[in-house]
Motif scaffolding. Structure first.
Motif, PDB file in Angstrom:
ATOM      1  N   GLY A   1       0.807  -1.221   0.000  1.00 53.60           N
ATOM      2  CA  GLY A   1       0.000   0.000   0.000  1.00 53.60           C
ATOM      3  C   GLY A   1       0.834   1.263   0.000  1.00 53.60           C
ATOM      4  O   GLY A   1       0.332   2.348   0.301  1.00 53.60           O
ATOM      5  N   ILE A   2       2.116   1.154  -0.337  1.00 62.75           N
ATOM      6  CA  ILE A   2       2.968   2.336  -0.435  1.00 62.75           C
ATOM      7  C   ILE A   2       2.508   3.147  -1.653  1.00 62.75           C
ATOM      8  O   ILE A   2       2.402   2.602  -2.747  1.00 62.75           O
ATOM      9  CB  ILE A   2       4.449   1.940  -0.585  1.00 62.75           C
ATOM     10  CG1 ILE A   2       4.910   1.165   0.661  1.00 62.75           C
ATOM     11  CG2 ILE A   2       5.325   3.167  -0.815  1.00 62.75           C
ATOM     12  CD1 ILE A   2       6.305   0.584   0.537  1.00 62.75           C
TER      13      ILE A   2
ATOM     14  N   ALA B   1      -4.003  -0.213  -1.788  1.00 65.61           N
ATOM     15  CA  ALA B   1      -3.716  -1.146  -0.698  1.00 65.61           C
ATOM     16  C   ALA B   1      -4.551  -2.413  -0.831  1.00 65.61           C
ATOM     17  O   ALA B   1      -4.055  -3.529  -0.608  1.00 65.61           O
ATOM     18  CB  ALA B   1      -3.979  -0.481   0.651  1.00 65.61           C
ATOM     19  N   LEU B   2      -5.820  -2.277  -1.204  1.00 68.47           N
ATOM     20  CA  LEU B   2      -6.683  -3.440  -1.393  1.00 68.47           C
ATOM     21  C   LEU B   2      -6.182  -4.303  -2.547  1.00 68.47           C
ATOM     22  O   LEU B   2      -6.165  -5.536  -2.453  1.00 68.47           O
ATOM     23  CB  LEU B   2      -8.120  -2.990  -1.661  1.00 68.47           C
ATOM     24  CG  LEU B   2      -9.129  -4.101  -1.983  1.00 68.47           C
ATOM     25  CD1 LEU B   2      -9.187  -5.122  -0.856  1.00 68.47           C
ATOM     26  CD2 LEU B   2     -10.510  -3.503  -2.247  1.00 68.47           C
ATOM     27  N   GLU B   3      -5.753  -3.667  -3.634  1.00 66.44           N
ATOM     28  CA  GLU B   3      -5.206  -4.413  -4.774  1.00 66.44           C
ATOM     29  C   GLU B   3      -3.971  -5.199  -4.342  1.00 66.44           C
ATOM     30  O   GLU B   3      -3.816  -6.378  -4.683  1.00 66.44           O
ATOM     31  CB  GLU B   3      -4.856  -3.447  -5.905  1.00 66.44           C
ATOM     32  CG  GLU B   3      -4.337  -4.141  -7.153  1.00 66.44           C
ATOM     33  CD  GLU B   3      -3.946  -3.167  -8.255  1.00 66.44           C
ATOM     34  OE1 GLU B   3      -4.011  -3.545  -9.434  1.00 66.44           O
ATOM     35  OE2 GLU B   3      -3.552  -2.019  -7.933  1.00 66.44           O
ATOM     36  N   HIS B   4      -3.083  -4.557  -3.583  1.00 65.18           N
ATOM     37  CA  HIS B   4      -1.876  -5.229  -3.088  1.00 65.18           C
ATOM     38  C   HIS B   4      -2.243  -6.381  -2.152  1.00 65.18           C
ATOM     39  O   HIS B   4      -1.643  -7.461  -2.207  1.00 65.18           O
ATOM     40  CB  HIS B   4      -0.984  -4.235  -2.349  1.00 65.18           C
ATOM     41  CG  HIS B   4      -0.279  -3.278  -3.251  1.00 65.18           C
ATOM     42  ND1 HIS B   4       0.556  -2.282  -2.772  1.00 65.18           N
ATOM     43  CD2 HIS B   4      -0.271  -3.139  -4.595  1.00 65.18           C
ATOM     44  CE1 HIS B   4       1.041  -1.581  -3.790  1.00 65.18           C
ATOM     45  NE2 HIS B   4       0.548  -2.092  -4.903  1.00 65.18           N
TER      46      HIS B   4
ATOM     47  N   TRP C   1       5.221  -4.612  -6.294  1.00 68.35           N
ATOM     48  CA  TRP C   1       4.800  -5.348  -5.113  1.00 68.35           C
ATOM     49  C   TRP C   1       4.999  -6.847  -5.342  1.00 68.35           C
ATOM     50  O   TRP C   1       5.469  -7.569  -4.448  1.00 68.35           O
ATOM     51  CB  TRP C   1       3.345  -5.032  -4.786  1.00 68.35           C
ATOM     52  CG  TRP C   1       2.732  -5.853  -3.689  1.00 68.35           C
ATOM     53  CD1 TRP C   1       1.562  -6.547  -3.749  1.00 68.35           C
ATOM     54  CD2 TRP C   1       3.250  -6.057  -2.362  1.00 68.35           C
ATOM     55  NE1 TRP C   1       1.322  -7.172  -2.552  1.00 68.35           N
ATOM     56  CE2 TRP C   1       2.334  -6.896  -1.680  1.00 68.35           C
ATOM     57  CE3 TRP C   1       4.401  -5.628  -1.700  1.00 68.35           C
ATOM     58  CZ2 TRP C   1       2.524  -7.305  -0.364  1.00 68.35           C
ATOM     59  CZ3 TRP C   1       4.602  -6.042  -0.380  1.00 68.35           C
ATOM     60  CH2 TRP C   1       3.678  -6.863   0.275  1.00 68.35           C
ATOM     61  N   ASN C   2       4.692  -7.318  -6.529  1.00 67.76           N
ATOM     62  CA  ASN C   2       4.886  -8.727  -6.858  1.00 67.76           C
ATOM     63  C   ASN C   2       6.366  -9.109  -6.784  1.00 67.76           C
ATOM     64  O   ASN C   2       6.708 -10.200  -6.316  1.00 67.76           O
ATOM     65  CB  ASN C   2       4.339  -9.023  -8.251  1.00 67.76           C
ATOM     66  CG  ASN C   2       4.429 -10.495  -8.592  1.00 67.76           C
ATOM     67  OD1 ASN C   2       3.803 -11.332  -7.964  1.00 67.76           O
ATOM     68  ND2 ASN C   2       5.247 -10.826  -9.591  1.00 67.76           N
ATOM     69  N   LYS C   3       7.241  -8.214  -7.224  1.00 67.31           N
ATOM     70  CA  LYS C   3       8.686  -8.497  -7.154  1.00 67.31           C
ATOM     71  C   LYS C   3       9.147  -8.614  -5.701  1.00 67.31           C
ATOM     72  O   LYS C   3       9.999  -9.445  -5.371  1.00 67.31           O
ATOM     73  CB  LYS C   3       9.467  -7.399  -7.878  1.00 67.31           C
ATOM     74  CG  LYS C   3       9.363  -7.476  -9.399  1.00 67.31           C
ATOM     75  CD  LYS C   3      10.177  -6.372 -10.061  1.00 67.31           C
ATOM     76  CE  LYS C   3      10.085  -6.465 -11.588  1.00 67.31           C
ATOM     77  NZ  LYS C   3      10.841  -5.366 -12.254  1.00 67.31           N
ATOM     78  N   ASN C   4       8.586  -7.780  -4.823  1.00 64.99           N
ATOM     79  CA  ASN C   4       8.909  -7.893  -3.395  1.00 64.99           C
ATOM     80  C   ASN C   4       8.552  -9.284  -2.882  1.00 64.99           C
ATOM     81  O   ASN C   4       9.344  -9.925  -2.168  1.00 64.99           O
ATOM     82  CB  ASN C   4       8.137  -6.839  -2.596  1.00 64.99           C
ATOM     83  CG  ASN C   4       8.952  -5.600  -2.309  1.00 64.99           C
ATOM     84  OD1 ASN C   4      10.143  -5.689  -2.023  1.00 64.99           O
ATOM     85  ND2 ASN C   4       8.334  -4.438  -2.374  1.00 64.99           N
ATOM     86  N   LEU C   5       7.358  -9.743  -3.214  1.00 70.43           N
ATOM     87  CA  LEU C   5       6.913 -11.056  -2.762  1.00 70.43           C
ATOM     88  C   LEU C   5       7.763 -12.174  -3.351  1.00 70.43           C
ATOM     89  O   LEU C   5       8.176 -13.101  -2.643  1.00 70.43           O
ATOM     90  CB  LEU C   5       5.443 -11.261  -3.143  1.00 70.43           C
ATOM     91  CG  LEU C   5       4.427 -10.373  -2.417  1.00 70.43           C
ATOM     92  CD1 LEU C   5       3.040 -10.543  -3.016  1.00 70.43           C
ATOM     93  CD2 LEU C   5       4.408 -10.686  -0.931  1.00 70.43           C
ATOM     94  N   GLU C   6       8.044 -12.081  -4.637  1.00 70.03           N
ATOM     95  CA  GLU C   6       8.831 -13.116  -5.296  1.00 70.03           C
ATOM     96  C   GLU C   6      10.231 -13.212  -4.682  1.00 70.03           C
ATOM     97  O   GLU C   6      10.792 -14.308  -4.552  1.00 70.03           O
ATOM     98  CB  GLU C   6       8.928 -12.839  -6.800  1.00 70.03           C
ATOM     99  CG  GLU C   6       7.617 -13.019  -7.566  1.00 70.03           C
ATOM    100  CD  GLU C   6       7.216 -14.476  -7.715  1.00 70.03           C
ATOM    101  OE1 GLU C   6       7.989 -15.366  -7.324  1.00 70.03           O
ATOM    102  OE2 GLU C   6       6.100 -14.724  -8.221  1.00 70.03           O
ATOM    103  N   MET C   7      10.800 -12.076  -4.315  1.00 70.22           N
ATOM    104  CA  MET C   7      12.124 -12.099  -3.692  1.00 70.22           C
ATOM    105  C   MET C   7      12.067 -12.798  -2.342  1.00 70.22           C
ATOM    106  O   MET C   7      12.956 -13.583  -2.000  1.00 70.22           O
ATOM    107  CB  MET C   7      12.673 -10.679  -3.561  1.00 70.22           C
ATOM    108  CG  MET C   7      13.360 -10.192  -4.818  1.00 70.22           C
ATOM    109  SD  MET C   7      14.233  -8.629  -4.582  1.00 70.22           S
ATOM    110  CE  MET C   7      13.207  -7.569  -5.571  1.00 70.22           C
TER     111      MET C   7
END
Length: 382
Positions: free
Chosen positions: A159-160, A213-216, A168-174
């Protein structure tokens, strides 16, 4: 069974979004460690001989303590409390503190779980939040930590403002790439009197975007599920056998002792909290006085708290427990108040025909992101 939380009120610098109690001066660290041990001694009878199954070093930044300081506190716990043979012992840590040497030394202590405050793997995000570490340190830290610890949780913030779904997906994948078995993830929120609050009011930082934020959040739920994580609490995702035992005890209403300035405690019927001032806390401990405020919870308070915590978890709210522990009037209130949310597919009742006593009120996937507001609408106010 009970838990002990140790609050370490020191940080290298203040994150712009944080409203926890801490100091950026380490001058009183030695005196405060002594005070923590004194409080552990003074409160040794409060848990009424319950066995300690979890110990949690939170903050602040507990990884600022030396191995000897951490061991000093753990020894005090073992000397004054009945601790099970293999307790879950968690240390919150920042990546910049976890050097290879520090991680190796921690692995030789009783600490068996690390909670690493990564927040983001991207430099611009970390700088915008005023985090003490950089992206490279976050990756190096996890690479080393996963060699020594199996039980690791990573904190990530979503939600930044202006963060794309791709980023955001790259953060999760890492995070997944390092093989961690637990992720705690929170929406960026604006707490009063924080630097972030000031920046938004001055127009120097964009306002929080709830739709983003909801999308994330929805993407977080989808991705963690695909990687075998269980969404067992609104902000927590763990592989089977890797749920946080300590935090789960909070949500399930178990007793816990909070040690240190600003720390909270709970014994089932009373809640207490220590003074949020390091100097006054240390002085009180030197005088053998625990500087805490105690609140006795009413039946209504305990009902509302159960609703709030229960709906946030996969275990939900037991309708049988409501009537058994709080009475028929509370059960009737809950059923009536929840009807509108059930009709909107925000809440559901998991029904067990063979065992109707096990019927559970839970949030649906649609209702998870709105759970705090839903719970507040279910509270008994009169």
């Amino acid at each position: 069974m009970a838990g002990i939380y140790i609050h370490i009120p020191f940080c290298k610098q203040a994150c712009f979004y944080c409203d926890f109690h801490f100091s950026t001066s380490l001058k009183k660290k030695g005196a405060l460690i002594q005070a923590l041990v004194k409080e552990l001694e003074l409160r040794r009878d409060e848990l009424q001989n319950q066995s300690i199954e979890t110990i949690y070093f939170g903050g602040g930044t507990p990884s600022l303590l030396t191995i000897d300081e951490l061991q000093f506190v753990m020894d005090a716990i073992h000397n004054n409390y009945s601790v099970i043979e293999t307790p879950e012992i968690t240390l919150e840590a920042n990546p910049d503190d976890l050097t290879s040497e520090q991680i190796s030394e921690l692995a030789n202590t009783q600490i068996n779980r690390l909670s690493i405050g990564v927040q983001s793997f991207f430099e611009d995000d970390l700088q915008a939040m005023n985090r003490a570490h950089n992206a490279s340190e976050a990756k190096q830290c996890l690479q080393e930590a996963t060699r020594h610890f199996k039980n690791i949780t990573v904190d990530l913030i979503y939600g930044i403002p202006k963060m794309s779904l791709e980023k955001w997906n790259k953060n999760l994948e890492m995070a997944f790439g390092f093989g961690v078995h637990h992720i705690s993830s929170y929406a960026l929120t604006v707490e009063p009197k924080t630097a972030l609050d000031t920046f938004i009011k001055k127009g120097t930082y964009p306002p929080i975007d709830e739709a983003l934020a909801l999308e994330h959040f929805n993407h977080l739920v989808e991705k963690t599920s695909a990687y075998g994580f269980v969404h067992y609490e609104i902000s927590n995702f763990g592989k089977p056998d890797f749920f946080s035992k300590h935090n789960t005890s909070y949500w399930q209403g178990k007793s816990y002792l909070g040690i240190g300035p600003s720390a909270h405690s709970f014994n089932g019927k009373q809640r207490s909290w220590n003074i949020s001032n390091n100097s006054k806390y240390i002085q009180s401990m030197q005088n053998n006085i625990v500087p805490k405020t105690v609140e006795t919870l009413s039946v209504k308070d305990r009902f509302n708290e159960y609703i709030m915590t229960g709906l946030r978890t996969i275990w939900g709210v037991s309708l049988y427990k409501i009537e058994r522990d709080f009475g028929k009037a509370y059960a009737t209130h809950l059923k009536q108040a929840s009807e509108k949310f059930i009709s909107k597919n925000l809440l559901m009742i998991s029904e067990f025909d063979a065992q109707p006593n096990l019927n559970i009120l839970k949030t649906t996937q649609k209702g998870k992101f709105l759970v705090d507001g839903i719970a507040a609408d279910l509270f008994m106010l009169n």
